[in-house]
Design a protein around this motif. Structure first.
Motif, PDB file in Angstrom:
ATOM      1  N   GLN A  22      78.585  24.159 -48.632  1.00 10.99           N
ATOM      2  CA  GLN A  22      79.005  25.153 -47.646  1.00 10.99           C
ATOM      3  C   GLN A  22      78.135  26.398 -47.783  1.00 10.99           C
ATOM      4  OE1 GLN A  22      83.127  26.509 -47.830  1.00 10.99           O
ATOM      5  NE2 GLN A  22      83.119  26.682 -45.610  1.00 10.99           N
ATOM      6  N   TRP A  23      77.799  26.995 -46.635  1.00  9.22           N
ATOM      7  CA  TRP A  23      76.922  28.166 -46.607  1.00  9.22           C
ATOM      8  C   TRP A  23      77.323  29.052 -45.441  1.00  9.22           C
ATOM      9  CZ3 TRP A  23      75.934  23.223 -45.265  1.00  9.22           C
ATOM     10  CH2 TRP A  23      75.565  22.986 -43.932  1.00  9.22           C
ATOM     11  N   SER A  24      76.767  30.253 -45.416  1.00 15.17           N
ATOM     12  CA  SER A  24      77.019  31.187 -44.320  1.00 15.17           C
ATOM     13  C   SER A  24      75.899  31.070 -43.287  1.00 15.17           C
ATOM     14  CB  SER A  24      77.069  32.621 -44.849  1.00 15.17           C
ATOM     15  OG  SER A  24      77.098  33.543 -43.774  1.00 15.17           O
TER      16      SER A  24
ATOM     17  N   PHE B 114      78.348  34.413 -39.139  1.00 19.15           N
ATOM     18  CA  PHE B 114      79.302  34.064 -38.082  1.00 19.15           C
ATOM     19  C   PHE B 114      80.228  32.918 -38.492  1.00 19.15           C
ATOM     20  CE2 PHE B 114      75.784  35.875 -35.510  1.00 19.15           C
ATOM     21  CZ  PHE B 114      76.489  36.913 -34.924  1.00 19.15           C
ATOM     22  N   SER B 115      79.707  31.960 -39.235  1.00 21.14           N
ATOM     23  CA  SER B 115      80.508  30.788 -39.594  1.00 21.14           C
ATOM     24  C   SER B 115      80.077  30.298 -40.971  1.00 21.14           C
ATOM     25  CB  SER B 115      80.324  29.669 -38.568  1.00 21.14           C
ATOM     26  OG  SER B 115      78.973  29.223 -38.553  1.00 21.14           O
ATOM     27  N   ASN B 116      80.873  29.402 -41.517  1.00 19.75           N
ATOM     28  CA  ASN B 116      80.622  28.835 -42.843  1.00 19.75           C
ATOM     29  C   ASN B 116      80.680  27.311 -42.757  1.00 19.75           C
ATOM     30  OD1 ASN B 116      80.573  31.347 -44.598  1.00 19.75           O
ATOM     31  ND2 ASN B 116      82.509  31.587 -43.490  1.00 19.75           N
ATOM     32  N   PRO B 117      79.634  26.705 -42.187  1.00 23.64           N
ATOM     33  CA  PRO B 117      79.657  25.256 -41.985  1.00 23.64           C
ATOM     34  C   PRO B 117      79.609  24.482 -43.293  1.00 23.64           C
ATOM     35  CG  PRO B 117      77.542  26.182 -41.313  1.00 23.64           C
ATOM     36  CD  PRO B 117      78.409  27.324 -41.705  1.00 23.64           C
ATOM     37  N   VAL B 118      79.944  23.195 -43.209  1.00 19.42           N
ATOM     38  CA  VAL B 118      79.907  22.314 -44.374  1.00 19.42           C
ATOM     39  C   VAL B 118      79.134  21.044 -44.031  1.00 19.42           C
ATOM     40  CG1 VAL B 118      82.092  23.128 -45.348  1.00 19.42           C
ATOM     41  CG2 VAL B 118      82.086  21.173 -43.804  1.00 19.42           C
TER      42      VAL B 118
ATOM     43  N   ALA C 118      77.288  26.758 -57.644  1.00 20.56           N
ATOM     44  CA  ALA C 118      76.531  27.360 -56.547  1.00 20.56           C
ATOM     45  C   ALA C 118      75.058  27.199 -56.872  1.00 20.56           C
ATOM     46  CB  ALA C 118      76.879  28.837 -56.384  1.00 20.56           C
ATOM     47  N   VAL C 119      74.262  26.913 -55.844  1.00 22.75           N
ATOM     48  CA  VAL C 119      72.813  26.785 -56.022  1.00 22.75           C
ATOM     49  C   VAL C 119      72.115  27.636 -54.963  1.00 22.75           C
ATOM     50  CG1 VAL C 119      72.950  24.463 -57.003  1.00 22.75           C
ATOM     51  CG2 VAL C 119      72.658  24.736 -54.531  1.00 22.75           C
ATOM     52  N   LYS C 120      70.847  27.957 -55.238  1.00 17.95           N
ATOM     53  CA  LYS C 120      70.036  28.677 -54.257  1.00 17.95           C
ATOM     54  C   LYS C 120      69.140  27.676 -53.542  1.00 17.95           C
ATOM     55  CE  LYS C 120      68.264  32.645 -55.217  1.00 17.95           C
ATOM     56  NZ  LYS C 120      67.500  33.739 -55.868  1.00 17.95           N
ATOM     57  N   ARG C 121      69.201  27.677 -52.225  1.00 14.14           N
ATOM     58  CA  ARG C 121      68.372  26.756 -51.434  1.00 14.14           C
ATOM     59  C   ARG C 121      66.900  26.946 -51.745  1.00 14.14           C
ATOM     60  NH1 ARG C 121      68.103  27.291 -45.926  1.00 14.14           N
ATOM     61  NH2 ARG C 121      68.682  29.485 -45.954  1.00 14.14           N
ATOM     62  N   SER C 122      66.490  28.194 -51.874  1.00 17.66           N
ATOM     63  CA  SER C 122      65.076  28.490 -52.080  1.00 17.66           C
ATOM     64  C   SER C 122      64.538  27.907 -53.386  1.00 17.66           C
ATOM     65  CB  SER C 122      64.833  29.996 -52.035  1.00 17.66           C
ATOM     66  OG  SER C 122      65.632  30.659 -52.995  1.00 17.66           O
ATOM     67  N   ASP C 123      65.412  27.646 -54.361  1.00 18.38           N
ATOM     68  CA  ASP C 123      64.983  27.040 -55.619  1.00 18.38           C
ATOM     69  C   ASP C 123      64.483  25.611 -55.414  1.00 18.38           C
ATOM     70  OD1 ASP C 123      65.546  29.297 -57.087  1.00 18.38           O
ATOM     71  OD2 ASP C 123      67.449  28.532 -57.897  1.00 18.38           O
ATOM     72  N   PHE C 124      64.883  25.007 -54.280  1.00 21.83           N
ATOM     73  CA  PHE C 124      64.532  23.610 -54.014  1.00 21.83           C
ATOM     74  C   PHE C 124      63.685  23.458 -52.748  1.00 21.83           C
ATOM     75  CE2 PHE C 124      68.468  23.674 -56.439  1.00 21.83           C
ATOM     76  CZ  PHE C 124      68.193  22.781 -57.467  1.00 21.83           C
TER      77      PHE C 124
ATOM     78  N   VAL D  56      74.298  28.270 -51.634  1.00 21.29           N
ATOM     79  CA  VAL D  56      75.119  27.174 -51.121  1.00 21.29           C
ATOM     80  C   VAL D  56      76.164  26.862 -52.179  1.00 21.29           C
ATOM     81  CG1 VAL D  56      75.141  24.750 -50.427  1.00 21.29           C
ATOM     82  CG2 VAL D  56      73.244  26.227 -49.736  1.00 21.29           C
ATOM     83  N   ASP D  57      77.421  26.849 -51.770  1.00 23.09           N
ATOM     84  CA  ASP D  57      78.507  26.496 -52.679  1.00 23.09           C
ATOM     85  C   ASP D  57      78.739  24.997 -52.608  1.00 23.09           C
ATOM     86  OD1 ASP D  57      79.000  29.167 -53.442  1.00 23.09           O
ATOM     87  OD2 ASP D  57      80.145  29.478 -51.603  1.00 23.09           O
TER      88      ASP D  57
END
Length: 194
Positions: A36-38, A42-46, A158-164, A177-178
């Motif tokens: 899940q992310w912001s 506006f929203s928190n999709p999964v 929780a991870v950081k997208r940019s790390d990958f 991203v949770d």
């Protein structure tokens, strides 16, 4: 008297066997790995990583001897909108054509109180490996309806997208991203074991 001793011996053997380390297979029908992310606030999709394949070794007497290995095929990635599924699998994000799976391999398991564990391991996405720590809660151990040993747990990190190399549109689309995981695992039948 002999019957009582025999019954007691059998009960003690069964208890010892129940406490021994066991190898479990994750049940993909009862496992969800949710990200899940912001989205611009506006929203928190999964998205759900389905089709999970994995094994875990759990030793309640020596938690540090426990381990887990998981493979998440990106063919099972489901964001609930076909076009968005394709977008996530494209080279904008996961590049599933060249990197078809996400993997996790534990490197350390630590007890953190009653039914709580910290599972440290290597998460690999797009060929990039980073260490992550899962906060794990053991929900239940027991027997499934077919009598085989079973356990269930929830985990989060929780991870950081940019790390990958997944950081497109950050920071408007959150870099963090949770991850939430719920799973059941069961000891395979003797005929299914290698």
């Amino acid at each position: 008297m002999k019957r009582c001793l025999l019954a007691l011996s059998l009960a003690l053997c069964a208890a010892a066997a129940a406490a021994a380390p066991a190898t479990y297979e994750l049940d993909p029908n009862h496992t969800q790995v949710l990200a899940q992310w912001s989205h611009f606030g506006f929203s928190n999709p999964v998205a759900n990583f389905g089709e999970v394949d994995g094994t875990l070794v759990y030793d309640p007497e020596d938690v540090a001897a426990s381990s887990v290995q998981v493979v998440l095929p990106l063919s099972g990635l489901q964001a609930f909108v076909p076009r968005f599924n394709d977008h996530l699998r494209s080279d904008d994000f996961f590049d599933a054509a060249n990197h078809p799976v996400v993997t996790f391999r534990s490197t350390r398991v630590e007890a953190k109180g009653e039914d709580r564990l910290a599972v440290t391991g290597d998460l690999t996405i797009k060929g990039i490996t980073r260490e992550v720590v899962l906060d794990v809660r053991l929900n239940k151990t027991g027997q499934g309806s077919d009598g085989r040993a079973k356990l269930g747990f929830d985990a989060s990190t929780a991870v950081k997208r940019s790390d990958f190399d997944l950081g497109k549109f950050a920071p408007n689309v959150s870099d963090q991203v949770d991850l939430r995981i719920t799973t059941e695992a069961i000891v395979p039948r003797a005929s299914e074991q290698p």
